[in-house]
Design an enzyme around this catalytic site. Structure first.
Site, PDB file in Angstrom:
ATOM      1  N   GLU A 253       0.102   3.998  -5.336  1.00 44.39           N
ATOM      2  CA  GLU A 253      -1.248   3.661  -4.878  1.00 44.39           C
ATOM      3  C   GLU A 253      -1.971   4.905  -4.350  1.00 44.39           C
ATOM      4  OE1 GLU A 253      -3.408   0.338  -1.992  1.00 44.39           O
ATOM      5  OE2 GLU A 253      -1.371   1.003  -1.534  1.00 44.39           O
TER       6      GLU A 253
ATOM      7  N   LYS B 233      -8.077  -4.374  -6.271  1.00 41.13           N
ATOM      8  CA  LYS B 233      -7.176  -4.988  -5.299  1.00 41.13           C
ATOM      9  C   LYS B 233      -7.850  -6.182  -4.634  1.00 41.13           C
ATOM     10  CE  LYS B 233      -4.311  -3.463  -1.366  1.00 41.13           C
ATOM     11  NZ  LYS B 233      -3.916  -2.247  -0.613  1.00 41.13           N
TER      12      LYS B 233
ATOM     13  N   CYS C 250      -0.297  -3.114  -4.026  1.00 42.24           N
ATOM     14  CA  CYS C 250       0.228  -3.061  -2.669  1.00 42.24           C
ATOM     15  C   CYS C 250       0.186  -4.393  -1.918  1.00 42.24           C
ATOM     16  CB  CYS C 250      -0.461  -1.954  -1.877  1.00 42.24           C
ATOM     17  SG  CYS C 250       0.479  -1.465  -0.401  1.00 42.24           S
TER      18      CYS C 250
END
Length: 306
Positions: free
Chosen positions: A52, A125, A162
């Site tokens: 990331e 995300k 994540c």
């Protein structure tokens, strides 16, 4: 975008992930990336996964408006460079960038580059944390791309990022949408002031929940993390120590490959996508889902009185 040719599902896929340590600048990080991709490709990898926000430090340890200057459009300079790296080494490349979508509108965005250098997909995300040392809500707008796999020449990639890795709903929808592998570029670590037993509980929880996603969905899973200590630019804390431990799990949660905790690493592995069908026949979790009974999952919380 032109759809990628469908790969031969009978052939195992050689792949690699790049466990990352910040090299100090965008140019230096991209050079480290190229060197790692070259190493992976020389070993036969056709898919390479990066961590990331791998072009710089994990800047969300503090809230600083000047940090928005790090963001860039997609497509943009970094996607062009990543595309060149993918084309030069003949790999499908999964990266992660700080996207400037419009003035005042920014995302934490994964990008997928085809082996010919084309940008073939993005994922913004969806779950955005806001915890000490992880002040992401200051920087990132929640994604609006949905949980859509990205078609490539090596398969249909279910790319998440994540904090998404803690949510079974994200993994499930991505799997139900036809993903053949779950991929999580990640930046996660300890507060250096946490005691050793707490550190280990956190790391093991991170590993366990993702292995659970692999099992529950009958899919292989790739988790690619950062490693090393990064200071808090504000000086308000002891910084973050990213715990590495990148790993690959098979569709029954078995470890296929594991990286260490403390050093950058190019971790090679093999994915047997054809095995997904075999495992799902034996453990038919998708068949036995009671979709007629799941409406309550759309509630924020189910009060006991109701």
């Amino acid at each position: 975008m032109t759809a990628a040719p469908r790969p031969d599902r009978r052939a195992p896929l050689q792949a690699a992930l790049v466990q990352h340590r910040d090299a100090g600048s965008v140019d230096a990080n991209l050079q480290v990336t190229e060197d790692a991709v070259a190493e992976a490709a020389a070993g036969g990898a056709r898919l390479v996964v990066l961590a990331e926000l791998h072009t710089g430090p994990y800047f969300c340890q503090t809230e600083d408006a000047a940090t928005f200057d790090r963001a860039e459009p997609i497509p943009g300079p970094s996607t062009r460079r990543l595309g060149e790296i993918a084309r030069r080494h003949g790999v499908v490349l999964v990266g992660s960038l700080f996207e400037r979508r419009a003035p005042g509108l920014y995302h934490n965005t994964a990008v997928v580059l085809e082996s010919d250098g084309r940008l073939v997909g993005t994922y913004r995300k969806m779950h955005i944390p806001d915890d000490p040392g992880y002040y992401e809500k200051f920087y990132f707008t929640p994604g609006d791309t949905g949980f859509r796999p990205i078609d490539t020449s090596v398969g249909r990639l279910g790319v998440l990022v994540c904090w998404d890795q803690w949510y079974p709903e994200a993994a499930r929808i991505t799997a139900l949408s036809g993903a053949e592998v779950l991929i999580y570029p990640t930046a996660i670590g300890w507060d250096p002031e946490d005691p050793p037993d707490e550190r280990e509980r956190q790391r093991e929880a991170w590993i366990t929940v993702q292995r659970g996603h692999a099992v529950a969905n009958g899919l292989p899973l790739v988790a690619c993390n950062r490693t090393g200590h990064e200071r808090d630019p504000s000086g308000a804390s002891a910084g973050a120590h990213f715990w590495g431990s990148s790993f690959v799990a098979g569709p029954q949660g078995e470890f296929l490959a594991r990286a260490g905790e403390h050093a950058p690493e190019v971790l090679a592995f093999t994915l047997d996508i054809a095995r997904v069908d075999t495992v799902r026949r034996m453990w038919p979790f998708l068949r036995d889902r009671r979709i007629d009974a799941y409406d309550p999952i759309l509630k924020r919380y189910i009060d006991p009185e109701s």
